[in-house]
Motif scaffolding. Structure first.
Motif, PDB file in Angstrom:
ATOM      1  N   GLY A   1       4.774 -65.938  14.685  1.00 53.49           N
ATOM      2  CA  GLY A   1       6.130 -65.903  14.172  1.00 53.49           C
ATOM      3  C   GLY A   1       6.878 -67.215  14.200  1.00 53.49           C
ATOM      4  N   ILE A   2       6.160 -68.345  14.187  1.00 50.00           N
ATOM      5  CA  ILE A   2       6.852 -69.630  14.142  1.00 50.00           C
ATOM      6  C   ILE A   2       7.005 -70.057  12.687  1.00 50.00           C
ATOM      7  N   TYR A   3       7.969 -70.936  12.450  1.00 51.78           N
ATOM      8  CA  TYR A   3       8.191 -71.465  11.106  1.00 51.78           C
ATOM      9  C   TYR A   3       8.067 -72.988  11.144  1.00 51.78           C
ATOM     10  N   LEU A   4       7.542 -73.533  10.070  1.00 56.22           N
ATOM     11  CA  LEU A   4       7.429 -74.981   9.936  1.00 56.22           C
ATOM     12  C   LEU A   4       8.402 -75.477   8.881  1.00 56.22           C
ATOM     13  N   LYS A   5       9.042 -76.612   9.185  1.00 52.18           N
ATOM     14  CA  LYS A   5       9.941 -77.260   8.236  1.00 52.18           C
ATOM     15  C   LYS A   5       9.629 -78.751   8.196  1.00 52.18           C
ATOM     16  N   ASP A   6       9.935 -79.378   7.065  1.00 51.71           N
ATOM     17  CA  ASP A   6       9.724 -80.831   6.984  1.00 51.71           C
ATOM     18  C   ASP A   6      10.753 -81.585   7.808  1.00 51.71           C
ATOM     19  N   SER A   7      11.890 -80.981   8.060  1.00 50.73           N
ATOM     20  CA  SER A   7      12.868 -81.502   9.021  1.00 50.73           C
ATOM     21  C   SER A   7      13.607 -80.301   9.584  1.00 50.73           C
ATOM     22  N   LEU A   8      14.137 -80.440  10.775  1.00 49.54           N
ATOM     23  CA  LEU A   8      14.742 -79.296  11.441  1.00 49.54           C
ATOM     24  C   LEU A   8      15.995 -78.788  10.739  1.00 49.54           C
ATOM     25  N   VAL A   9      16.562 -79.599   9.853  1.00 47.14           N
ATOM     26  CA  VAL A   9      17.776 -79.168   9.151  1.00 47.14           C
ATOM     27  C   VAL A   9      17.455 -78.579   7.785  1.00 47.14           C
ATOM     28  N   ASP A  10      16.157 -78.574   7.396  1.00 44.87           N
ATOM     29  CA  ASP A  10      15.788 -78.011   6.096  1.00 44.87           C
ATOM     30  C   ASP A  10      16.024 -76.509   6.075  1.00 44.87           C
ATOM     31  N   SER A  11      16.278 -76.000   4.877  1.00 48.67           N
ATOM     32  CA  SER A  11      16.393 -74.555   4.708  1.00 48.67           C
ATOM     33  C   SER A  11      15.065 -73.932   4.300  1.00 48.67           C
ATOM     34  N   VAL A  12      14.175 -74.742   3.705  1.00 48.99           N
ATOM     35  CA  VAL A  12      12.873 -74.242   3.258  1.00 48.99           C
ATOM     36  C   VAL A  12      11.881 -74.301   4.416  1.00 48.99           C
ATOM     37  N   SER A  13      11.187 -73.206   4.637  1.00 45.62           N
ATOM     38  CA  SER A  13      10.242 -73.165   5.755  1.00 45.62           C
ATOM     39  C   SER A  13       8.997 -72.394   5.351  1.00 45.62           C
ATOM     40  N   LEU A  14       7.944 -72.571   6.133  1.00 43.35           N
ATOM     41  CA  LEU A  14       6.659 -71.915   5.917  1.00 43.35           C
ATOM     42  C   LEU A  14       6.334 -71.117   7.170  1.00 43.35           C
ATOM     43  N   LEU A  15       6.118 -69.816   6.993  1.00 48.43           N
ATOM     44  CA  LEU A  15       5.828 -68.956   8.124  1.00 48.43           C
ATOM     45  C   LEU A  15       4.384 -69.132   8.582  1.00 48.43           C
ATOM     46  N   VAL A  16       4.209 -69.278   9.887  1.00 51.80           N
ATOM     47  CA  VAL A  16       2.879 -69.285  10.485  1.00 51.80           C
ATOM     48  C   VAL A  16       2.761 -67.975  11.259  1.00 51.80           C
ATOM     49  N   TYR A  17       1.929 -67.096  10.746  1.00 49.10           N
ATOM     50  CA  TYR A  17       1.895 -65.744  11.300  1.00 49.10           C
ATOM     51  C   TYR A  17       1.247 -65.704  12.686  1.00 49.10           C
ATOM     52  N   SER A  18       0.124 -66.381  12.824  1.00 47.77           N
ATOM     53  CA  SER A  18      -0.583 -66.337  14.100  1.00 47.77           C
ATOM     54  C   SER A  18      -1.447 -67.580  14.253  1.00 47.77           C
ATOM     55  N   VAL A  19      -1.473 -68.156  15.455  1.00 44.84           N
ATOM     56  CA  VAL A  19      -2.276 -69.359  15.685  1.00 44.84           C
ATOM     57  C   VAL A  19      -3.027 -69.246  16.997  1.00 44.84           C
ATOM     58  N   ASP A  20      -4.197 -69.882  17.033  1.00 39.51           N
ATOM     59  CA  ASP A  20      -4.906 -70.088  18.289  1.00 39.51           C
ATOM     60  C   ASP A  20      -4.394 -71.377  18.909  1.00 39.51           C
ATOM     61  N   HIS A  21      -4.267 -71.402  20.225  1.00 38.01           N
ATOM     62  CA  HIS A  21      -3.778 -72.616  20.878  1.00 38.01           C
ATOM     63  C   HIS A  21      -4.194 -72.618  22.331  1.00 38.01           C
ATOM     64  N   THR A  22      -4.175 -73.797  22.912  1.00 37.81           N
ATOM     65  CA  THR A  22      -4.393 -73.936  24.343  1.00 37.81           C
ATOM     66  C   THR A  22      -3.037 -74.043  25.031  1.00 37.81           C
ATOM     67  N   ALA A  23      -3.054 -74.025  26.357  1.00 42.21           N
ATOM     68  CA  ALA A  23      -1.795 -74.132  27.104  1.00 42.21           C
ATOM     69  C   ALA A  23      -1.079 -75.437  26.807  1.00 42.21           C
ATOM     70  N   GLU A  24      -1.865 -76.487  26.502  1.00 47.35           N
ATOM     71  CA  GLU A  24      -1.266 -77.789  26.208  1.00 47.35           C
ATOM     72  C   GLU A  24      -0.692 -77.860  24.796  1.00 47.35           C
ATOM     73  N   LYS A  25      -1.025 -76.891  23.960  1.00 44.82           N
ATOM     74  CA  LYS A  25      -0.599 -76.947  22.560  1.00 44.82           C
ATOM     75  C   LYS A  25       0.253 -75.749  22.156  1.00 44.82           C
ATOM     76  N   ILE A  26       0.971 -75.163  23.119  1.00 48.08           N
ATOM     77  CA  ILE A  26       1.895 -74.082  22.769  1.00 48.08           C
ATOM     78  C   ILE A  26       2.978 -74.647  21.855  1.00 48.08           C
ATOM     79  N   PRO A  27       3.231 -74.004  20.720  1.00 53.24           N
ATOM     80  CA  PRO A  27       4.239 -74.542  19.785  1.00 53.24           C
ATOM     81  C   PRO A  27       5.660 -74.128  20.169  1.00 53.24           C
ATOM     82  N   TYR A  28       6.391 -75.044  20.775  1.00 56.37           N
ATOM     83  CA  TYR A  28       7.782 -74.783  21.117  1.00 56.37           C
ATOM     84  C   TYR A  28       8.710 -75.236  19.989  1.00 56.37           C
ATOM     85  N   GLN A  29       9.874 -74.657  19.966  1.00 58.40           N
ATOM     86  CA  GLN A  29      10.903 -75.075  19.012  1.00 58.40           C
ATOM     87  C   GLN A  29      11.159 -76.586  19.127  1.00 58.40           C
ATOM     88  N   ASN A  30      11.311 -77.233  17.966  1.00 60.75           N
ATOM     89  CA  ASN A  30      11.582 -78.674  17.829  1.00 60.75           C
ATOM     90  C   ASN A  30      10.339 -79.549  17.937  1.00 60.75           C
TER      91      ASN A  30
END
Length: 385
Positions: free
Chosen positions: A199-228
């Motif tokens: 349920g994370i979203y990607l934007k080209d900049s944090l102030v953009d209105s256009v975003s791309l939904l990432v439904y599910s990702v594999d990750h390690t503890a070092e690569k948890i996707p936090y906001q910003n």
């Protein structure tokens, strides 16, 4: 007179003998005759005779060279090694040299490794050392790194990924032919444990209105996707009933390749307490922060909430937490002076200072301000001060 004739005759005989000896000496010493052939040359001449193993006629010349590829397409920075074959394979000297017609486009090592440098076309040539008239060529075309679907070093922007989706996944349940590499800033990231991967979203900049939904990702503890955070990931782009998203295809999930941690804000919500002056108000995602709330006189810390994670009260009053995107820290306190003491009155059904049941709030009491006493099998009683 007789003596004179004898002397002349004797001299003539001596000259004749001397001449004979001179001729014999000259014939036995070839080096004294400039026009003669030396013994080394004679030996050389013999060894060069047909059938001799040292004959120059036994040198097997190179008659041709082939390459495993006549054309090659490489993205910028990519490499591939060409393989050459010398004809005949038993040629005496199979050494070759390699060259590029334009080293600014593609270079080649003397082992045939071709490395793409910049967009364009170059010709790679391999030439026989023993027979420079024999060579082979491969035309190398260098394209933009990343190409249609991006690459780890040159991922697509969110805008380009959405344009690609419009071209390749216009219908529900369509997937791109290949995994797509995308880079963007994470927004709307959940902060509760176990949900960082969806349920994370990607934007080209944090102030953009256009975003791309990432439904599910594999990750390690070092690569948890936090906001910003700025992250690079790859996965298939799909059209899920009109929603464009990076998701699974079969058993393959989108995978995070790189994370650049972002800086997030920390906001404190505190009542009836003060915070130490050094409490951080910003922090790098994933970093540890400490803060110390000091309750006002007559109050105590009941619990601390950092985002959705609860921290139980602890002695000393200093708390530790980790930054996981923009975070609100709640410090919950209660009044320690409002202690409910046990009342020894016997409930008769008519007294007004006894509350039957556990719903003290219905009569205007704060549940944090009283002590529940339950020694009756049929009810719960709260003794009032």
């Amino acid at each position: 007179m007789k003596n004179k004739k004898f002397f002349i005759l004797l001299s003539a005989l001596a000259l004749t003998l001397s001449a004979c000896n001179f001729g014999r000496s000259s014939s036995s010493n070839p080096s004294s005759n400039p026009g003669s052939t030396s013994s080394q040359d004679s030996a050389s001449s013999v060894s060069s005779a047909p059938g001799s193993s040292a004959s120059s006629n036994n040198v097997i010349a190179v008659t041709g060279i082939t390459l495993n590829k006549e054309t090659l397409t490489l993205e910028e920075t990519k490499s591939e090694t060409l393989t050459r074959t010398v004809i005949p394979s038993n040629a005496t000297n199979t050494s070759v040299t390699w060259s590029s017609s334009d080293n600014s486009v593609a270079t080649v090592s003397q082992l045939g490794k071709v490395t793409a440098v910049s967009v364009g076309t170059a010709t790679i040539t391999v030439t026989s050392v023993s027979n420079p008239s024999v060579s082979a060529q491969c035309i190398v075309t260098v394209t933009v790194e990343g190409g249609t679907y991006g690459s780890l070093n040159k991922p697509l922007t969110v805008a380009k990924a959405l344009l690609l989706a419009a071209e390749e996944v216009p219908n529900p349940n369509d997937y791109t032919l290949e995994p797509v590499y995308v880079r963007g800033y994470v927004s709307n990231a959940p902060t509760d444990k176990g949900s960082y991967a969806s349920g994370i979203y990607l934007k080209d900049s944090l102030v953009d209105s256009v975003s791309l939904l990432v439904y599910s990702v594999d990750h390690t503890a070092e690569k948890i996707p936090y906001q910003n955070d700025l992250i690079t990931l790859h996965g298939y782009i799909t059209n899920y009933n009109g929603q464009i998203e990076v998701a699974t295809k079969g058993t393959t999930k989108a995978e995070i390749d790189a994370v650049v941690r972002g800086t997030s804000t920390i906001t404190y919500s505190i009542k009836n307490a003060t915070l130490n002056a050094g409490a951080p108000v910003t922090g790098l995602n994933g970093s540890k922060i400490t803060f110390t709330p000091t309750p006002a006189v007559g109050y105590k810390v009941d619990s601390v909430l950092v985002g959705a994670e609860k921290i139980d009260p602890k002695e000393g009053g200093t708390y530790e937490a980790f930054v996981k995107g923009d975070t609100v820290v709640y410090v919950l306190t209660s009044d320690t002076d409002s202690v409910i003491e046990e009342d020894t009155m016997v409930y008769s059904g008519a007294t007004t200072n006894m509350v039957e049941g556990n719903n003290a709030a219905t009569v205007g009491l704060d549940p944090l301000m009283f002590t529940v006493i339950s020694d009756k099998p049929t009810g719960i009683y709260a003794g009032l001060n």
